[in-house]
Design a protein around this motif. Structure first.
Motif, PDB file in Angstrom:
ATOM      1  N   ALA A 242       0.824  -1.206   0.000  1.00  0.00           N
ATOM      2  CA  ALA A 242       0.000   0.000   0.000  1.00  0.00           C
ATOM      3  C   ALA A 242       0.862   1.261   0.000  1.00  0.00           C
ATOM      4  O   ALA A 242       1.964   1.295   0.542  1.00  0.00           O
ATOM      5  N   GLY A 243       0.331   2.337  -0.617  1.00  0.00           N
ATOM      6  CA  GLY A 243       0.913   3.657  -0.499  1.00  0.00           C
ATOM      7  C   GLY A 243       1.972   4.015  -1.506  1.00  0.00           C
ATOM      8  O   GLY A 243       2.683   5.002  -1.318  1.00  0.00           O
ATOM      9  N   ILE A 244       2.108   3.286  -2.625  1.00  0.00           N
ATOM     10  CA  ILE A 244       3.102   3.621  -3.654  1.00  0.00           C
ATOM     11  C   ILE A 244       2.461   4.549  -4.670  1.00  0.00           C
ATOM     12  O   ILE A 244       1.348   4.304  -5.162  1.00  0.00           O
ATOM     13  N   TYR A 245       3.149   5.607  -4.999  1.00  0.00           N
ATOM     14  CA  TYR A 245       2.612   6.628  -5.896  1.00  0.00           C
ATOM     15  C   TYR A 245       2.373   6.060  -7.292  1.00  0.00           C
ATOM     16  O   TYR A 245       3.224   5.358  -7.853  1.00  0.00           O
ATOM     17  N   VAL A 246       1.186   6.368  -7.863  1.00  0.00           N
ATOM     18  CA  VAL A 246       0.830   5.921  -9.207  1.00  0.00           C
ATOM     19  C   VAL A 246       0.737   7.102 -10.167  1.00  0.00           C
ATOM     20  O   VAL A 246       1.365   7.125 -11.215  1.00  0.00           O
ATOM     21  N   GLY A 247      -0.075   8.107  -9.807  1.00  0.00           N
ATOM     22  CA  GLY A 247      -0.260   9.254 -10.682  1.00  0.00           C
ATOM     23  C   GLY A 247      -1.313  10.185 -10.116  1.00  0.00           C
ATOM     24  O   GLY A 247      -1.644  10.144  -8.930  1.00  0.00           O
ATOM     25  N   LYS A 248      -1.885  11.024 -10.991  1.00  0.00           N
ATOM     26  CA  LYS A 248      -2.904  11.986 -10.594  1.00  0.00           C
ATOM     27  C   LYS A 248      -4.134  11.836 -11.489  1.00  0.00           C
ATOM     28  O   LYS A 248      -4.028  11.433 -12.650  1.00  0.00           O
ATOM     29  N   ILE A 249      -5.290  12.172 -10.930  1.00  0.00           N
ATOM     30  CA  ILE A 249      -6.526  12.160 -11.699  1.00  0.00           C
ATOM     31  C   ILE A 249      -6.467  13.288 -12.734  1.00  0.00           C
ATOM     32  O   ILE A 249      -6.223  14.449 -12.402  1.00  0.00           O
ATOM     33  N   ALA A 250      -6.702  12.924 -13.999  1.00  0.00           N
ATOM     34  CA  ALA A 250      -6.654  13.919 -15.070  1.00  0.00           C
ATOM     35  C   ALA A 250      -8.048  14.319 -15.553  1.00  0.00           C
ATOM     36  O   ALA A 250      -8.308  15.492 -15.815  1.00  0.00           O
ATOM     37  N   HIS A 251      -8.951  13.351 -15.675  1.00  0.00           N
ATOM     38  CA  HIS A 251     -10.292  13.632 -16.179  1.00  0.00           C
ATOM     39  C   HIS A 251     -11.251  12.581 -15.602  1.00  0.00           C
ATOM     40  O   HIS A 251     -10.874  11.414 -15.453  1.00  0.00           O
ATOM     41  N   ILE A 252     -12.484  12.992 -15.315  1.00  0.00           N
ATOM     42  CA  ILE A 252     -13.449  12.114 -14.647  1.00  0.00           C
ATOM     43  C   ILE A 252     -14.647  11.891 -15.559  1.00  0.00           C
ATOM     44  O   ILE A 252     -15.194  12.846 -16.130  1.00  0.00           O
ATOM     45  N   GLU A 253     -15.060  10.625 -15.680  1.00  0.00           N
ATOM     46  CA  GLU A 253     -16.253  10.262 -16.436  1.00  0.00           C
ATOM     47  C   GLU A 253     -17.277   9.674 -15.469  1.00  0.00           C
ATOM     48  O   GLU A 253     -16.968   8.765 -14.693  1.00  0.00           O
ATOM     49  N   ASN A 254     -18.478  10.175 -15.488  1.00  0.00           N
ATOM     50  CA  ASN A 254     -19.548   9.684 -14.624  1.00  0.00           C
ATOM     51  C   ASN A 254     -20.378   8.655 -15.372  1.00  0.00           C
ATOM     52  O   ASN A 254     -20.980   8.958 -16.415  1.00  0.00           O
ATOM     53  N   HIS A 255     -20.393   7.445 -14.836  1.00  0.00           N
ATOM     54  CA  HIS A 255     -21.240   6.393 -15.377  1.00  0.00           C
ATOM     55  C   HIS A 255     -22.431   6.176 -14.431  1.00  0.00           C
ATOM     56  O   HIS A 255     -22.530   6.816 -13.388  1.00  0.00           O
ATOM     57  N   TYR A 256     -23.270   5.260 -14.780  1.00  0.00           N
ATOM     58  CA  TYR A 256     -24.504   5.089 -14.002  1.00  0.00           C
ATOM     59  C   TYR A 256     -24.224   4.621 -12.578  1.00  0.00           C
ATOM     60  O   TYR A 256     -24.763   5.161 -11.614  1.00  0.00           O
ATOM     61  N   ALA A 257     -23.369   3.630 -12.419  1.00  0.00           N
ATOM     62  CA  ALA A 257     -23.133   3.064 -11.083  1.00  0.00           C
ATOM     63  C   ALA A 257     -21.713   3.275 -10.574  1.00  0.00           C
ATOM     64  O   ALA A 257     -21.395   2.878  -9.456  1.00  0.00           O
ATOM     65  N   TYR A 258     -20.866   3.920 -11.354  1.00  0.00           N
ATOM     66  CA  TYR A 258     -19.476   4.106 -10.932  1.00  0.00           C
ATOM     67  C   TYR A 258     -18.883   5.278 -11.687  1.00  0.00           C
ATOM     68  O   TYR A 258     -19.498   5.820 -12.631  1.00  0.00           O
ATOM     69  N   LYS A 259     -17.692   5.647 -11.298  1.00  0.00           N
ATOM     70  CA  LYS A 259     -16.943   6.692 -11.978  1.00  0.00           C
ATOM     71  C   LYS A 259     -15.675   6.098 -12.579  1.00  0.00           C
ATOM     72  O   LYS A 259     -15.099   5.155 -12.030  1.00  0.00           O
ATOM     73  N   LYS A 260     -15.255   6.696 -13.662  1.00  0.00           N
ATOM     74  CA  LYS A 260     -14.036   6.272 -14.333  1.00  0.00           C
ATOM     75  C   LYS A 260     -13.198   7.519 -14.599  1.00  0.00           C
ATOM     76  O   LYS A 260     -13.698   8.501 -15.140  1.00  0.00           O
ATOM     77  N   ALA A 261     -11.934   7.460 -14.220  1.00  0.00           N
ATOM     78  CA  ALA A 261     -11.067   8.639 -14.336  1.00  0.00           C
ATOM     79  C   ALA A 261      -9.819   8.286 -15.123  1.00  0.00           C
ATOM     80  O   ALA A 261      -9.186   7.244 -14.876  1.00  0.00           O
ATOM     81  N   SER A 262      -9.477   9.133 -16.071  1.00  0.00           N
ATOM     82  CA  SER A 262      -8.205   8.966 -16.776  1.00  0.00           C
ATOM     83  C   SER A 262      -7.069   9.386 -15.853  1.00  0.00           C
ATOM     84  O   SER A 262      -7.224  10.272 -15.011  1.00  0.00           O
ATOM     85  N   LEU A 263      -5.943   8.754 -16.013  1.00  0.00           N
ATOM     86  CA  LEU A 263      -4.827   8.931 -15.088  1.00  0.00           C
ATOM     87  C   LEU A 263      -3.678   9.652 -15.779  1.00  0.00           C
ATOM     88  O   LEU A 263      -3.295   9.314 -16.901  1.00  0.00           O
ATOM     89  N   GLN A 264      -3.145  10.645 -15.099  1.00  0.00           N
ATOM     90  CA  GLN A 264      -1.955  11.350 -15.590  1.00  0.00           C
ATOM     91  C   GLN A 264      -0.726  10.688 -14.992  1.00  0.00           C
ATOM     92  O   GLN A 264      -0.507  10.735 -13.788  1.00  0.00           O
ATOM     93  N   LEU A 265       0.077  10.064 -15.837  1.00  0.00           N
ATOM     94  CA  LEU A 265       1.275   9.358 -15.405  1.00  0.00           C
ATOM     95  C   LEU A 265       2.513  10.174 -15.750  1.00  0.00           C
ATOM     96  O   LEU A 265       2.534  10.904 -16.749  1.00  0.00           O
ATOM     97  N   GLY A 266       3.535  10.037 -14.945  1.00  0.00           N
ATOM     98  CA  GLY A 266       4.800  10.676 -15.267  1.00  0.00           C
ATOM     99  C   GLY A 266       5.485   9.957 -16.422  1.00  0.00           C
ATOM    100  O   GLY A 266       5.575   8.726 -16.438  1.00  0.00           O
ATOM    101  N   ASP A 267       5.921  10.702 -17.414  1.00  0.00           N
ATOM    102  CA  ASP A 267       6.585  10.100 -18.575  1.00  0.00           C
ATOM    103  C   ASP A 267       7.955   9.558 -18.191  1.00  0.00           C
ATOM    104  O   ASP A 267       8.668  10.144 -17.375  1.00  0.00           O
ATOM    105  N   LEU A 268       8.313   8.420 -18.799  1.00  0.00           N
ATOM    106  CA  LEU A 268       9.660   7.865 -18.634  1.00  0.00           C
ATOM    107  C   LEU A 268      10.574   8.594 -19.610  1.00  0.00           C
ATOM    108  O   LEU A 268      10.797   8.162 -20.745  1.00  0.00           O
ATOM    109  N   GLU A 269      11.113   9.731 -19.163  1.00  0.00           N
ATOM    110  CA  GLU A 269      11.872  10.584 -20.062  1.00  0.00           C
ATOM    111  C   GLU A 269      13.275  10.059 -20.340  1.00  0.00           C
ATOM    112  O   GLU A 269      13.950  10.566 -21.226  1.00  0.00           O
TER     113      GLU A 269
END
Length: 281
Positions: A242-269
């Motif tokens: 638990a507790g390892i950083y993944v990313g940030k919420i970029a955009h949220i989509e509202n569905h009927y019974a749940y939400k779906k959010a696109s994720l902003q990930l750090g690029d492997l530069e």
């Protein structure tokens, strides 16, 4: 035959009488020189053959030394170029992405990797197992999201491992056809449990990938999540602790019974040479 016998007798008589003609001496000397010349020619022939063989062996040894030197020179040049590339990579390495303070953000949240000891009413922590692995290529030339991992530590064949690099999660790892394969974010098979803290509460979802984009799926419909909220691993799936950083919420989509959010990930530069595998007990 009679003439030869008479000739030999004449030579004997001349030699016994001490003739001043010295014919017999000349014949003896000639015979002796012929014998010496024959022996010398014989020895010279075989010595010359030995000398030629010796020089040929020296030439072959010299050629082998030339080839060895050329090989060492080529390796030295390759190592010099590799060292130069590494020094240039280090000098041009972009600044490392600073992950948020997860400990402060999720203060008071007890991961499921801690089990309650009923006798002492305390939490006993089960530490995960960390393994440093080397990335040595792509499993498929047409799939940049599937990597080959050099893993020397034995794991059960059905064990799914978390994969971390640059201070954040980058995907999962599993065994496939006897090899360890790393699946990065973007691969449709990459999925694990995550947590989002918003409004003082923690909400859970799952990482999913569609069209090479990463989402946090199946968030509760009532969760007041917003753009910019931090996403970390939840530790509920037995893949990541638990507790390892993944990313940030970029955009949220509202569905009927749940939400779906696109994720902003750090690029492997910069190049991914090593990754850390996490195995949760």
């Amino acid at each position: 035959m009679l003439i030869l016998i008479l000739f030999l007798c004449a030579l004997w008589v001349l030699d016994i009488r001490g003739s001043r003609s010295f014919i017999s001496d000349k014949i003896k000397l000639s015979f002796s020189e012929f014998r010496v010349g024959l022996v010398t020619a014989y020895q010279r022939h075989f010595q010359q053959a030995d000398t030629i063989a010796h020089y040929q062996a020296q030439i072959e040894a010299y050629q082998r030394l030339q080839f060895s030197y050329a090989d060492l020179h080529a390796r030295n040049q390759a190592l010099a170029l590799e060292a130069h590339d590494l020094s240039m990579l280090q000098s041009t390495q972009p600044p490392r992405i600073k992950a948020p303070d997860i400990a402060q953000l999720f203060a008071g949240h007890v991961p499921t990797t801690c089990t309650l000891d009923k006798q002492f009413n305390t939490y006993l922590y089960k530490p995960p197992r960390f393994t440093l692995t080397r990335v040595y290529g792509f499993a498929k030339l047409n799939n940049p999201y599937e990597l080959l991992l050099d893993v020397q530590t034995p794991y059960p064949k059905d064990k799914i491992l978390g994969m971390v690099a640059f201070g954040r999660t980058i995907g999962i790892a599993l065994q496939q056809e006897g090899r360890f394969v790393g699946l990065l974010h973007g691969d449709a098979r990459t999925s694990y449990s995550v947590a989002v803290k918003s409004g003082g509460k923690v909400y859970y979802g799952f990482i999913s990938n569609q069209n090479f984009k990463t989402y946090v799926d199946f968030l509760p419909a009532y969760a007041p999540i917003k753009t910019g909220d931090i996403v970390v691993t939840s530790g509920l799936d037995g893949i990541f602790s638990a507790g390892i950083y993944v990313g940030k919420i970029a955009h949220i989509e509202n569905h009927y019974a749940y939400k779906k959010a696109s994720l902003q990930l750090g690029d492997l530069e910069h190049m991914l040479f090593y990754a850390t595998l996490i195995a949760v007990p």
